[in-house]
Design a protein around this motif. Structure first.
Motif, PDB file in Angstrom:
ATOM      1  N   HIS A 139      18.524  -9.406   0.758  1.00 35.75           N
ATOM      2  CA  HIS A 139      18.194 -10.174  -0.486  1.00 35.75           C
ATOM      3  C   HIS A 139      16.259 -10.091  -0.646  1.00 35.75           C
ATOM      4  O   HIS A 139      15.938 -10.527  -1.450  1.00 35.75           O
ATOM      5  CB  HIS A 139      18.593 -11.697  -0.280  1.00 35.75           C
ATOM      6  CG  HIS A 139      19.603 -12.110  -0.248  1.00 35.75           C
ATOM      7  ND1 HIS A 139      20.887 -12.821   0.775  1.00 35.75           N
ATOM      8  CD2 HIS A 139      19.974 -12.020  -1.507  1.00 35.75           C
ATOM      9  CE1 HIS A 139      21.947 -13.225  -0.328  1.00 35.75           C
ATOM     10  NE2 HIS A 139      21.669 -12.171  -0.927  1.00 35.75           N
ATOM     11  N   HIS A 157      16.669  -6.439  12.474  1.00 39.61           N
ATOM     12  CA  HIS A 157      17.945  -7.951  12.179  1.00 39.61           C
ATOM     13  C   HIS A 157      19.360  -7.251  12.215  1.00 39.61           C
ATOM     14  O   HIS A 157      20.061  -7.038  13.685  1.00 39.61           O
ATOM     15  CB  HIS A 157      18.141  -9.094  11.117  1.00 39.61           C
ATOM     16  CG  HIS A 157      18.849  -9.998  11.786  1.00 39.61           C
ATOM     17  ND1 HIS A 157      18.994 -10.450  11.542  1.00 39.61           N
ATOM     18  CD2 HIS A 157      20.412 -10.049  10.901  1.00 39.61           C
ATOM     19  CE1 HIS A 157      20.362 -11.237  12.527  1.00 39.61           C
ATOM     20  NE2 HIS A 157      21.030 -11.207  11.760  1.00 39.61           N
ATOM     21  N   TYR A 225      25.674 -20.859   1.311  1.00 34.65           N
ATOM     22  CA  TYR A 225      25.033 -19.731   1.973  1.00 34.65           C
ATOM     23  C   TYR A 225      24.389 -20.322   2.935  1.00 34.65           C
ATOM     24  O   TYR A 225      24.617 -19.594   4.647  1.00 34.65           O
ATOM     25  CB  TYR A 225      23.113 -19.510   1.222  1.00 34.65           C
ATOM     26  CG  TYR A 225      22.868 -17.881   1.956  1.00 34.65           C
ATOM     27  CD1 TYR A 225      22.429 -17.006   1.531  1.00 34.65           C
ATOM     28  CD2 TYR A 225      21.606 -18.210   3.077  1.00 34.65           C
ATOM     29  CE1 TYR A 225      21.642 -15.330   2.238  1.00 34.65           C
ATOM     30  CE2 TYR A 225      20.787 -17.598   3.660  1.00 34.65           C
ATOM     31  CZ  TYR A 225      21.050 -16.483   3.131  1.00 34.65           C
ATOM     32  OH  TYR A 225      20.348 -15.172   3.724  1.00 34.65           O
ATOM     33  N   LYS A 232      28.108 -18.139  11.402  1.00 40.36           N
ATOM     34  CA  LYS A 232      27.368 -16.827  12.446  1.00 40.36           C
ATOM     35  C   LYS A 232      26.897 -17.049  13.692  1.00 40.36           C
ATOM     36  O   LYS A 232      27.118 -16.721  14.867  1.00 40.36           O
ATOM     37  CB  LYS A 232      26.241 -15.683  11.437  1.00 40.36           C
ATOM     38  CG  LYS A 232      26.555 -15.091  10.564  1.00 40.36           C
ATOM     39  CD  LYS A 232      25.721 -14.436   9.779  1.00 40.36           C
ATOM     40  CE  LYS A 232      25.403 -12.920  10.847  1.00 40.36           C
ATOM     41  NZ  LYS A 232      23.989 -12.384  10.111  1.00 40.36           N
TER      42      LYS A 232
HETATM   43  C1  HEM Z   1      25.803 -11.193  16.925  1.00 40.25           C
HETATM   44  C2  HEM Z   1      25.063 -11.496  15.902  1.00 40.25           C
HETATM   45  C3  HEM Z   1      24.483 -11.373  15.214  1.00 40.25           C
HETATM   46  C4  HEM Z   1      24.635  -9.774  13.944  1.00 40.25           C
HETATM   47  C5  HEM Z   1      25.600  -9.178  14.519  1.00 40.25           C
HETATM   48  C6  HEM Z   1      24.555  -9.983  12.539  1.00 40.25           C
HETATM   49  C7  HEM Z   1      24.610  -9.480  11.718  1.00 40.25           C
HETATM   50  C8  HEM Z   1      23.949  -9.214  10.385  1.00 40.25           C
HETATM   51  C9  HEM Z   1      23.829  -8.398   9.632  1.00 40.25           C
HETATM   52  C10 HEM Z   1      24.451  -6.519   9.500  1.00 40.25           C
HETATM   53  C11 HEM Z   1      23.586  -8.471   7.657  1.00 40.25           C
HETATM   54  C12 HEM Z   1      23.061  -8.516   7.483  1.00 40.25           C
HETATM   55  C13 HEM Z   1      23.663  -7.869   6.418  1.00 40.25           C
HETATM   56  C14 HEM Z   1      22.559  -6.875   5.176  1.00 40.25           C
HETATM   57  O1  HEM Z   1      22.140  -7.341   4.721  1.00 40.25           O
HETATM   58  O2  HEM Z   1      23.992  -6.012   4.445  1.00 40.25           O
HETATM   59  C15 HEM Z   1      22.374  -9.888   8.846  1.00 40.25           C
HETATM   60  C16 HEM Z   1      22.714 -10.641   7.995  1.00 40.25           C
HETATM   61  C17 HEM Z   1      21.941 -12.220   7.921  1.00 40.25           C
HETATM   62  N1  HEM Z   1      21.714 -13.256   9.646  1.00 40.25           N
HETATM   63 FE1  HEM Z   1      22.961 -12.484  10.931  1.00 40.25          FE
HETATM   64  N2  HEM Z   1      23.364 -11.226  12.614  1.00 40.25           N
HETATM   65  C18 HEM Z   1      23.393 -12.005  13.984  1.00 40.25           C
HETATM   66  C19 HEM Z   1      24.084 -13.122  14.141  1.00 40.25           C
HETATM   67  C20 HEM Z   1      22.884 -14.149  13.292  1.00 40.25           C
HETATM   68  C21 HEM Z   1      22.039 -15.299  13.906  1.00 40.25           C
HETATM   69  C22 HEM Z   1      22.353 -16.186  14.866  1.00 40.25           C
HETATM   70  C23 HEM Z   1      21.693 -15.825  12.609  1.00 40.25           C
HETATM   71  C24 HEM Z   1      20.268 -17.227  12.461  1.00 40.25           C
HETATM   72  C25 HEM Z   1      19.974 -17.252  13.328  1.00 40.25           C
HETATM   73  C26 HEM Z   1      21.612 -14.460  11.376  1.00 40.25           C
HETATM   74  C27 HEM Z   1      20.844 -15.192  10.288  1.00 40.25           C
HETATM   75  C28 HEM Z   1      21.293 -13.953   9.659  1.00 40.25           C
HETATM   76  C29 HEM Z   1      20.856 -14.023   8.062  1.00 40.25           C
HETATM   77  C30 HEM Z   1      20.266 -14.849   7.441  1.00 40.25           C
HETATM   78  C31 HEM Z   1      21.080 -12.753   7.528  1.00 40.25           C
HETATM   79  C32 HEM Z   1      20.940 -12.996   5.866  1.00 40.25           C
HETATM   80  C33 HEM Z   1      19.559 -11.637   5.491  1.00 40.25           C
HETATM   81  C34 HEM Z   1      19.958 -11.099   4.071  1.00 40.25           C
HETATM   82  O3  HEM Z   1      19.877 -12.566   3.506  1.00 40.25           O
HETATM   83  O4  HEM Z   1      19.749 -10.742   2.932  1.00 40.25           O
HETATM   84  N3  HEM Z   1      22.130 -13.894  11.818  1.00 40.25           N
HETATM   85  N4  HEM Z   1      23.224 -10.387  10.060  1.00 40.25           N
END
Ligand code: HEM
Length: 546
Positions: A139, A157, A225, A232
């Motif tokens: 995004h 991230h 969303y 997550k």
């Molecule tokens: C072990 C824990 C987590 C893993 C393995 C993880 C993994 C990922 C991955 C791989 C993506 C990218 C997906 C993509 O764009 O292809 C993602 C997106 C995202 N993650 Fe995590 N995440 C974790 C925890 C969290 C936590 C704790 C939060 C919030 C506090 C979070 C918030 C987000 C958000 C907002 C996105 C979306 C970004 C977008 O819209 O492009 N994630 N996550």
């Protein structure tokens, strides 16, 4: 082709989840190789074989990334060139395709070079190039404001996800090859430090992205969303709990190298399973518009409370003829008969046009969910009683077969066996496709678990089927979509399905740990999964669509 666009849309979410998984394991294994296996090899007895094993995991994950990304580009190009009638050569110049091809090139180079005498810096650079290209399909790339900082945050991230979750297969490999407490202590200590760095990357970037893409509490609970980020965070907290358990065990190992490490391995297996589910949630998340862009049609706390107010379940079904589609089809049939013509189908799966819906359809669906709740509640209670020693209750998995037959007949009244749409044609409808996959999952794990419990199958790897498919079912439910025009109604339904998915994942992981841990740990988790099924049953019994 046009009738497959919906299905392709859903398949691309699943493919994106596999792509993110392959990327995380490739980068995680590469960092494990360079920051742990190589520096510690001289101090570890099986040092060389851990190095070779880690390089093999890097290579396999890199080739998997190459394949998944290639399929993703092919799928998106096929959909785009057929729906907007653009020549393929033009579509392949789009940002997503160029970024995808850059990821593929970096993955191929890593697959070829890993394990050879090349400078570590080159492998790290290739990894960084792949990660940078991956952020260009998030995004952040589409944001007008703060694009560069958001791209960096997305990269951080995904790097955090790779270090912590992606490195786990190598960690498990090393733990299985090391044979002494000193070796386990070395590997455990270094990996704990790396995981902590991964957690820090994830939390900092996750919070930053939540502020940028969600922006308010109302955005958190009032949009698809926000709800998916919530799912997550819930799984992340579960992971932190397991990670903390392992950190404490590694500290005990440092004090006493004779400390048994079985729990370290089993918790790491559970962490990886939950991490995979998070990748499915992340893939589903990135296919939804950020909450900040959805200011209309948000659901309020009052609407959520109203929809979840406990009511007596609907245990009587409306007639099939009373359903909106049946009535529309009858109208079309009567009209065609008057004109001596072939009747037009009231609904064409995959056409992108949602089937009509009425109060009777909502009642039909609520009836289905409530009776599914009765089945799952009974399964949870009988499994609990069986776990507490009531032997006759060991046949509880057979109830899954009853549930599968019930859902197969009733989930999609517009399609075979109750409706006019043929079985294979109905699979073009994403929701029907997902329902059929769920029925298949339920039949397989119900049969396997019954054979294991009734004594037909030795409780060896056959016993793994039930927990693994339950976890898979939970992950798939996180990507479950509904062809409902009304965004609010869709979210209110998702707000019920998300806890069901999380409880399914918790139940599957708990059953897995029951099989893999020694007592008393195995006995404690042995109570967790039947209780999660009881909770799933209760949520289903209170499911509402209006
Ligand atoms: C072990 C824990 C987590 C893993 C393995 C993880 C993994 C990922 C991955 C791989 C993506 C990218 C997906 C993509 O764009 O292809 C993602 C997106 C995202 N993650 Fe995590 N995440 C974790 C925890 C969290 C936590 C704790 C939060 C919030 C506090 C979070 C918030 C987000 C958000 C907002 C996105 C979306 C970004 C977008 O819209 O492009 N994630 N996550």
């Amino acid at each position: 082709m046009n009738l497959l666009v919906d299905l392709f849309g859903y398949l691309s979410i699943l493919l994106h989840a596999l792509t993110v998984t392959a990327q995380s394991v490739m980068l995680g294994a590469l960092l494990f190789l360079l920051l742990l296996a190589r520096p510690l090899a001289p101090q570890l007895l099986p040092g060389e074989s851990i190095l070779r094993g880690a390089a093999r995991i890097v290579r396999i994950a890199a080739l998997a990334l190459l394949l998944c990304e290639g399929l993703m580009i092919a799928l998106q190009t096929a959909v785009l060139s057929s729906t907007v009638e653009l020549p393929v050569s033009n579509v392949l110049q789009a940002d997503f395709a160029l970024a995808g091809m850059a990821k593929m090139a970096a993955a191929l180079a890593i697959a070829v070079l890993v394990g050879r005498r090349v400078p570590d810096a080159l492998l790290l650079l290739l990894g960084l190039a792949e990660l940078a290209a991956a952020t260009l399909t998030t995004h952040a790339q589409a944001r007008l404001d703060h694009r560069l900082p958001l791209l960096l945050v997305e990269g951080l991230h995904q790097l955090g996800a790779a270090i912590w979750i992606g490195g786990l297969p190598c960690f498990l490999l090393a733990l299985s090859q090391v044979r002494d407490g000193v070796g386990w202590r070395l590997v455990g200590r270094r990996y704990s430090l790396m995981s902590m760095a991964g957690v820090a990357c994830i939390v900092l970037s996750g919070l930053a992205m939540s502020v940028a893409y969600i922006g308010s509490w109302q955005g958190f609970y009032g949009t698809a969303y926000g709800v998916m980020v919530g799912a997550k965070v819930a799984m992340f907290l579960l992971l932190l709990g397991l990670g903390a358990g392992n950190y404490r065990l590694v500290e005990r190992l440092r004090a006493d190298p004779r400390t048994p490490v079985n729990r370290l391995r089993r918790f790491a297996e559970a962490e990886f399973a939950i991490g995979l589910c998070i990748f499915f949630a992340a893939a589903s998340l990135t296919s939804a518009p950020p909450a900040v862009d959805l200011v209309q049609d948000r659901v309020s706390l009052h609407e959520i409370a109203q929809r979840n107010m406990p009511v007596w379940p609907r245990l009587a079904s409306p007639e099939h003829d009373a359903l909106a589609l049946s009535r529309l089809q009858k109208q079309l049939d009567d009209e065609a008969a008057r004109r001596a013509q072939q009747p037009a189908p009231a609904y064409v799966p995959g056409s992108g046009v949602a089937p009509p819906s009425s109060a009777a359809d909502i009642a039909w669906s609520e009836y289905n969910h409530h009776w599914a709740g009765v089945f799952v509640l009974a399964i949870g209670l009988l499994a609990l009683l069986n776990g507490l020693g009531w032997r006759a209750a060991r046949h509880w998995p057979l109830l899954f077969l009853g549930l599968a037959v019930f859902l197969f007949i009733r989930s999609d009244p517009e399609a075979w066996p109750l409706g006019p749409i043929g079985f294979f044609a109905s699979l073009r409808d994403v929701e029907i496709f997902q329902h059929r996959v769920f029925v298949l999952l339920i039949v397989v794990f119900g049969l396997f678990e019954w054979r294991v419990r009734a004594g037909g199958l030795a409780p060896t790897r056959a016993a793994w089927v039930f927990p693994l498919l339950t976890i898979a079912g939970g992950a798939l439910l996180l990507t479950h979509t509904h062809t409902i025009a009304n965004v609010k109604d869709q979210l209110l339904i998702e707000l019920t399905h998300t806890p069901l998915a999380l409880l399914g994942i918790l139940g599957g992981v708990a059953r897995w740990l029951e099989l893999r841990l020694e007592p008393p740990g195995s006995r404690i988790v042995g109570l967790v999964w039947p209780i999660s099924f009881v909770l799933i049953g209760l949520i289903l019994l209170n499911y509402r669509e209006a």
